[in-house]
Design a protein around this motif. Structure first.
Motif, mmCIF file in Angstrom:
data_model
loop_
_atom_site.group_PDB
_atom_site.id
_atom_site.type_symbol
_atom_site.label_atom_id
_atom_site.label_comp_id
_atom_site.label_asym_id
_atom_site.label_seq_id
_atom_site.Cartn_x
_atom_site.Cartn_y
_atom_site.Cartn_z
ATOM 1 N N ALA A 24 0.707 -1.227 0.083
ATOM 2 C CA ALA A 24 0.244 -0.035 -0.164
ATOM 3 C C ALA A 24 0.865 1.110 -0.177
ATOM 4 C CB ALA A 24 -0.870 0.002 1.331
ATOM 5 N N PRO A 25 0.481 2.606 -0.418
ATOM 6 C CA PRO A 25 0.929 3.569 -0.614
ATOM 7 C C PRO A 25 1.211 4.414 0.896
ATOM 8 C CG PRO A 25 -0.998 4.073 -1.448
ATOM 9 C CD PRO A 25 -0.978 2.649 -1.025
ATOM 10 N N ASP A 26 1.817 3.901 1.498
ATOM 11 C CA ASP A 26 2.141 4.578 3.244
ATOM 12 C C ASP A 26 3.608 4.229 3.655
ATOM 13 O OD1 ASP A 26 1.688 2.871 5.523
ATOM 14 O OD2 ASP A 26 -0.112 2.330 4.497
ATOM 15 N N ILE A 27 3.683 5.068 4.339
ATOM 16 C CA ILE A 27 5.180 4.980 4.753
ATOM 17 C C ILE A 27 5.601 3.541 5.609
ATOM 18 C CG2 ILE A 27 7.405 6.031 5.813
ATOM 19 C CD1 ILE A 27 5.676 7.252 3.517
ATOM 20 N N ASP A 28 4.638 3.368 6.436
ATOM 21 C CA ASP A 28 4.711 2.007 7.339
ATOM 22 C C ASP A 28 4.702 0.765 6.475
ATOM 23 O OD1 ASP A 28 4.748 0.282 9.586
ATOM 24 O OD2 ASP A 28 2.337 0.376 9.658
ATOM 25 N N ALA A 29 3.914 0.721 5.411
ATOM 26 C CA ALA A 29 3.777 -0.374 4.277
ATOM 27 C C ALA A 29 5.349 -0.520 3.639
ATOM 28 C CB ALA A 29 2.737 -0.019 3.620
ATOM 29 N N LEU A 30 5.836 0.738 3.375
ATOM 30 C CA LEU A 30 6.854 0.913 2.520
ATOM 31 C C LEU A 30 7.910 0.181 3.280
ATOM 32 C CD1 LEU A 30 5.557 2.501 0.308
ATOM 33 C CD2 LEU A 30 7.753 3.949 0.433
ATOM 34 N N CYS A 31 8.042 0.482 4.583
ATOM 35 C CA CYS A 31 9.364 0.011 5.589
ATOM 36 C C CYS A 31 9.090 -1.535 5.788
ATOM 37 C CB CYS A 31 9.154 0.842 6.986
ATOM 38 S SG CYS A 31 9.479 2.338 6.648
ATOM 39 N N ALA A 32 7.801 -1.990 6.142
ATOM 40 C CA ALA A 32 7.407 -3.398 6.118
ATOM 41 C C ALA A 32 7.923 -4.013 4.929
ATOM 42 C CB ALA A 32 6.145 -3.580 6.334
ATOM 43 N N CYS A 33 7.659 -3.407 3.849
ATOM 44 C CA CYS A 33 8.182 -3.881 2.379
ATOM 45 C C CYS A 33 9.834 -4.158 2.437
ATOM 46 C CB CYS A 33 7.857 -3.275 1.368
ATOM 47 S SG CYS A 33 8.245 -3.615 -0.425
ATOM 48 N N LYS A 34 10.584 -3.109 2.775
ATOM 49 C CA LYS A 34 11.783 -3.151 2.919
ATOM 50 C C LYS A 34 12.386 -4.328 4.078
ATOM 51 C CE LYS A 34 14.469 -0.324 1.486
ATOM 52 N NZ LYS A 34 15.201 -0.560 0.109
ATOM 53 N N ILE A 35 11.960 -4.540 4.747
ATOM 54 C CA ILE A 35 12.305 -5.617 5.737
ATOM 55 C C ILE A 35 11.914 -6.844 5.281
ATOM 56 C CG2 ILE A 35 11.919 -6.756 8.176
ATOM 57 C CD1 ILE A 35 11.065 -3.816 9.153
ATOM 58 N N LEU A 36 10.979 -7.201 4.502
ATOM 59 C CA LEU A 36 10.476 -8.368 3.821
ATOM 60 C C LEU A 36 11.583 -8.819 2.614
ATOM 61 C CD1 LEU A 36 6.774 -8.714 3.824
ATOM 62 C CD2 LEU A 36 8.319 -10.306 4.932
ATOM 63 N N GLN A 37 11.826 -7.752 1.776
ATOM 64 C CA GLN A 37 12.745 -7.675 0.877
ATOM 65 C C GLN A 37 14.055 -8.273 1.378
ATOM 66 O OE1 GLN A 37 12.163 -3.815 -0.890
ATOM 67 N NE2 GLN A 37 11.955 -4.675 -2.863
ATOM 68 N N ALA A 38 14.628 -7.598 2.529
ATOM 69 C CA ALA A 38 15.879 -8.164 3.030
ATOM 70 C C ALA A 38 16.013 -9.583 3.452
ATOM 71 C CB ALA A 38 16.314 -6.989 4.324
ATOM 72 N N LEU A 39 14.680 -9.982 4.257
ATOM 73 C CA LEU A 39 14.507 -11.341 4.529
ATOM 74 C C LEU A 39 14.587 -12.281 3.423
ATOM 75 C CD1 LEU A 39 12.014 -11.386 7.522
ATOM 76 C CD2 LEU A 39 14.457 -11.779 7.733
ATOM 77 N N PHE A 40 13.684 -11.819 2.314
ATOM 78 C CA PHE A 40 13.794 -12.769 1.175
ATOM 79 C C PHE A 40 15.077 -12.786 0.515
ATOM 80 C CE2 PHE A 40 8.784 -11.613 0.460
ATOM 81 C CZ PHE A 40 8.568 -12.606 1.599
ATOM 82 N N HIS A 41 15.951 -12.063 0.383
ATOM 83 C CA HIS A 41 17.114 -11.740 -0.070
ATOM 84 C C HIS A 41 18.204 -12.891 0.679
ATOM 85 C CE1 HIS A 41 16.888 -9.088 -3.251
ATOM 86 N NE2 HIS A 41 16.462 -8.239 -2.747
ATOM 87 N N CYS A 42 18.118 -12.586 1.905
ATOM 88 C CA CYS A 42 18.599 -13.446 3.000
ATOM 89 C C CYS A 42 18.466 -14.994 2.501
ATOM 90 C CB CYS A 42 18.512 -13.137 4.358
ATOM 91 S SG CYS A 42 19.832 -13.895 5.491
ATOM 92 N N ASP A 43 17.247 -15.293 2.599
ATOM 93 C CA ASP A 43 16.817 -16.714 2.281
ATOM 94 C C ASP A 43 16.594 -17.056 0.666
ATOM 95 O OD1 ASP A 43 17.002 -17.334 4.799
ATOM 96 O OD2 ASP A 43 14.856 -16.550 5.149
ATOM 97 N N GLN A 44 16.895 -16.354 -0.082
ATOM 98 C CA GLN A 44 16.960 -16.330 -1.648
ATOM 99 C C GLN A 44 15.566 -16.922 -1.972
ATOM 100 O OE1 GLN A 44 19.879 -19.715 -1.985
ATOM 101 N NE2 GLN A 44 21.570 -17.909 -2.495
ATOM 102 N N ILE A 45 14.596 -16.180 -1.367
ATOM 103 C CA ILE A 45 13.001 -16.425 -1.819
ATOM 104 C C ILE A 45 12.778 -15.320 -2.892
ATOM 105 C CG2 ILE A 45 10.640 -16.080 -1.156
ATOM 106 C CD1 ILE A 45 11.817 -16.683 1.917
ATOM 107 N N GLN A 46 12.120 -15.931 -4.157
ATOM 108 C CA GLN A 46 11.818 -15.099 -5.138
ATOM 109 C C GLN A 46 10.506 -14.501 -4.924
ATOM 110 O OE1 GLN A 46 11.603 -17.906 -8.400
ATOM 111 N NE2 GLN A 46 13.562 -17.186 -9.090
ATOM 112 N N TYR A 47 10.502 -13.034 -5.439
ATOM 113 C CA TYR A 47 9.111 -12.229 -4.961
ATOM 114 C C TYR A 47 9.045 -11.244 -6.191
ATOM 115 C CZ TYR A 47 12.319 -8.548 -3.707
ATOM 116 O OH TYR A 47 13.158 -7.586 -3.709
ATOM 117 N N THR A 48 7.741 -11.060 -6.524
ATOM 118 C CA THR A 48 7.318 -9.835 -7.122
ATOM 119 C C THR A 48 6.602 -8.797 -6.349
ATOM 120 O OG1 THR A 48 6.604 -11.652 -9.058
ATOM 121 C CG2 THR A 48 5.731 -9.352 -9.318
#
Length: 522
Positions: A24-48
């Protein structure tokens, strides 16, 4: 489904899947997205990654990616989901404690049965408890369905997940802090909730700082240091002049009533009381004399107490990127929000989304500085619009609520066609009105504000916020009220925003919609 264990019910489910991140277009959602992206990179999980601005976008994205979607998670805006036992009740067996019992089961039916007073009392007690439960259930469901309010930051939730997985980093911690600060800046949570969550984040900051004390790169140019701050409620003051920050911050502007000549005179007296030369306060904060900056916070706090601003300092966090760059969490929120809703160029919403996401990374300091420049323009526009609305009496009392409409042609009106910008203006304006009006009844009223959304389509954006109060529970009832008012008048509305208290409305339907809202809330 409700997720009780975020590691087991969410992360382990998606760990071996390709994931679609709908943000969603709000700052909290963007921050949650950044955290999940970092976790997915760490565990080599593909995402869109798919930005979604509202329910229609969410539906479209779901249909496009439905083959991939196994689990759809929405961080609810509600403070708490009612517990199972509060809403559902397993019926007791009808035959239990029937009220009549015999001394012996084999006694002939003609004989008189002894009346069991204990069983009757138990039945009466059970019925009373059931009536109380049903009354409580009605109250909980009414509160849950009627109001909209926010719970724990999504970024904080996903940081807790990273911590449980022992994969949390300082960057993730900083994003979680920004997510929490977004809730405070945009007035989504109570002060008590903010202070409680700040304490949680402070423990994590202490843990990370202690863990990294002996690292070799702790003094390198690439290091990142997060610190707990008891800092000033002056927006962007470290990236602005002190004078402009005081003038354009909601807290100080409303306290001094800077839209009046008397208020501007009080500001000059305030600066004189602190003993700060105008030459110093009007130049960039970084250029001020070091001797003044050293004790600036204490000096401002002391003078603020004399002028009734006893809450000039707030618990927050700051970050140092290397030796040069220092930002408060609120600076990040304002900068990212300005990028996300930028009206500077003909960039698409997706372009703005990507820029805002980039600004959260410490590798994109230039992007962050451009966001701060946009945030300054936005804050100046808000302050000028508030002053204009107060001085020209654009805020009207409609009975059960206050109403303000920004006409087409108002300076910076294009900026206020965006939801976050209009909501921030709305909250600033209501606070300013409460400080300026002498009508005690009007001080207790909520505010509905409308601004042109799309002139070609003939639509306006409408926002409703609850009354201004330090003890407010931040519950917003306008979402359901807007729905009912639109239904009763057949007004052409679009309830597409995730925040139900923000809608789009056809300009020609504005009058009848407003009349219905007045009738409904009277």
């Amino acid at each position: 489904m409700f997720i009780a264990d975020i590691r087991k019910d969410f992360y382990e489910v998606v760990a071996n899947q390709r994931v679609v991140l709908l943000v969603a277009p709000d700052i909290d959602a963007l921050c949650a997205c950044k955290i999940l992206q970092a976790l997915f990179h760490c565990d080599q999980i593909q995402y869109t990654l798919v930005p979604v601005t509202g329910w229609q976008d969410l539906g479209t994205a779901f249909l496009e990616h439905k083959e991939q979607i196994k689990l759809l998670i929405k961080q609810d805006d509600d403070l708490s989901v009612p517990s199972y036992d509060d809403i559902f009740r397993d019926e007791d067996e009808e035959g239990e404690d029937s009220g009549n019992e015999s001394d012996e089961g084999s006694e002939p039916s003609g004989k008189r049965r002894r009346f069991d007073e204990g069983a009757v009392e138990r039945r009466i007690e059970r019925q009373r408890a059931k009536r109380e439960w049903e009354a409580r259930r009605r109250e909980i469901l009414f509160d849950y369905e009627q109001y909209e309010y926010h719970g724990t930051s999504a970024a904080m939730m996903f940081f807790e997940l990273a911590w449980v997985l022992t994969k949390d980093t300082k960057d993730m911690l900083w994003w979680a802090i920004i997510g929490l600060t977004d809730q405070w800046v945009h007035d989504k949570i109570t002060n008590m909730k903010y202070v409680t969550d700040i304490a949680t984040m402070q423990r994590h900051v202490s843990r990370h700082n202690h863990r990294n004390e002996d690292e070799e790169n702790s003094l390198s140019i690439d290091c990142m240091r997060i610190s707990f701050e008891y800092d000033l409620r002056l927006t962007l003051y470290q990236h602005w002049s002190l004078y402009e920050s005081i003038y354009n911050s909601c807290y100080t502007s409303c306290s001094f009533k800077l839209w009046t000549l008397n208020g501007q005179k009080k500001l000059q007296e305030f600066l004189a009381d602190m003993g700060l030369p105008l030459k110093q306060v009007r130049q960039k904060f970084n250029s001020m004399d070091m001797s003044i900056k050293e004790n600036l916070r204490d000096v401002i706090e002391e003078s603020s107490n004399k002028y009734g601003m006893k809450d000039i300092r707030i618990q927050t966090f700051g970050v140092h990127f290397g030796f040069k760059n220092r930002f408060l969490a609120s600076d990040m929120v304002h900068a990212t929000a300005a990028l996300l809703e930028s009206a500077e160029k003909d960039d698409s919403e997706t372009d703005n989304f990507i820029k805002a996401l980039d600004a959260l990374s410490r590798s994109n300091i230039d992007r962050l500085h451009s966001g701060i420049a946009l945030a300054k323009k936005k804050l100046i526009a808000i302050q000028q619009t508030v002053a204009s609305c107060i001085c020209t009496n654009l805020i009207l009392s409609q009975g059960p609520f206050l109403y303000c409409y920004l006409m087409e042609g108002t300076p910076d009106v294009k900026l206020f066609s965006k939801p976050m910008a209009l909501t921030l203006l709305c909250k600033y304006l209501l606070k300013a009105f409460v400080h300026s009006t002498r009508n005690k009844r009007c001080k207790l009223l909520p505010l509905v504000m409308a601004a042109p959304k799309d002139v070609e389509k003939g639509t306006v954006i409408v926002v409703g916020i609850p009354p201004e109060s330090e003890t407010s529970d931040k519950k917003n009832f306008f979402g359901r009220a807007f729905e009912k008012a639109a239904e009763s008048t057949s007004s052409r509305t679009l309830h597409d925003h995730f925040d139900t208290s923000i809608i789009e409305l056809k300009t020609e339907d504005r009058s009848k919609f407003l009349d219905a809202l007045i009738t409904l809330l009277s």
